[in-house]
Design a protein around this motif. Structure first.
Motif: not given
Length: 297
Positions: A150-174
């Motif tokens: 869903s093009a989230s690699s473009w949208f998500l870091p712009r919404a919350v910053g790269v650090q938080r986006a990568m932590e959520w994506v790399a762990t995949g946690r709820l």
């Protein structure tokens, strides 16, 4: 799609009341799992909303206890196997995200329960996200052996910053609504019964008090400036738009209604009164990766 109208699609319910279109993802028996048919229905409803001047804002929510728990994987392990489509395969979540990005109407997500995978990423191109206390989020792609879609690699870091986006994506946690709020993913968190009224309150604030043409232009200005390297680009654009609309009927009504202390009645319509510069961008076309250069996008 007129005032008070209710339309039923196979996967959606829609209702227009007081200039606000409410779209409800409606596969409650499957926790509103996302399918190609749901994408088609959403694309059609968004197209119709953009054509209808009656619609001033859009709310998207889910039926039952979930917002959307991700892609429908009832086909089993092959659910993400698109090799037969070859290089022309297009991610269906991405097609929806790009259509939301292009919308002329502001879109509000009322996230009433779990929003996982594409259920989370589809909300990223929406302009305002509200969550119920029962909402749970998960960008779980790595836990399914796939990549953010869903093009989230473009949208998500712009919404919350790269650090938080990568932590959520790399762990995949709820994670819960409180964490989503603290990170800026959602604007506010509400008790379940108060979620839709809060979303409608914002939508009505838009519909009752603002010029439709102004909102449509501002929405595209905000989103499209995210990729520009210098504020001079914004200065050139807003100067040009102001030169084209500043002497028109909407600014006259905006000022006169303000001075008279009465509600505005803006005459401009998105369907017919956008300024000559609109659209000022060239749309990107989908092109498959060259088979011999797959290391480059």
């Amino acid at each position: 799609m007129t005032g008070g109208a209710r339309r039923e699609c196979r996967t959606l319910l829609t209702d227009v009341t007081d200039h606000v279109l409410t779209v409800t993802l409606h596969r409650p028996d499957r926790l509103n799992a996302f399918t190609p048919r749901m994408m088609d229905d959403l694309l059609a409803v968004l197209d119709e909303a953009d054509r209808e001047d009656e619609v001033r804002a859009v709310i998207v929510t889910g039926a039952g206890r979930a917002f959307c728990t991700g892609a429908d994987v009832s086909a089993g392990g092959g659910s993400f196997d698109h090799r037969e489509a070859g290089p022309w395969h297009r991610d269906i979540g991405g097609r929806l995200a790009l259509r939301l990005y292009a919308s002329t109407k502001p879109v509000i997500a009322a996230i009433n329960g779990p929003a996982v995978g594409v259920g989370a990423s589809m909300t990223l191109p929406m302009d305002i996200r509200l969550a119920s206390e029962t909402a749970r989020f998960g960008f779980v792609f790595a836990r399914r052996g796939i990549v953010p879609e869903s093009a989230s690699s473009w949208f998500l870091p712009r919404a919350v910053g790269v650090q938080r986006a990568m932590e959520w994506v790399a762990t995949g946690r709820l994670f819960g609504a409180g964490e989503a709020h603290a990170a800026g993913l959602v604007l506010s968190v509400h008790e379940p019964d108060e979620l839709l009224p809060a979303a409608r309150g914002i939508a009505r604030e838009i519909a009752d008090n603002t010029a439709p043409v102004s909102v449509a232009l501002a929405r595209q200005m905000m989103w499209r400036m995210l990729g520009e390297p210098h504020p001079m680009t914004a200065h050139r654009l807003d100067s040009r738009i102001m030169s084209q609309i500043g002497g028109g009927p909407d600014p006259v009504e905006g000022i006169e209604s303000f001075l008279a202390k009465r509600p505005p009645d803006f005459p401009g319509r998105v369907s017919s009164d956008m300024p000559p510069i609109y659209p000022w961008w060239e749309d990107e076309e989908f092109r498959p990766l060259d088979e011999g250069r797959e290391r480059r996008p």
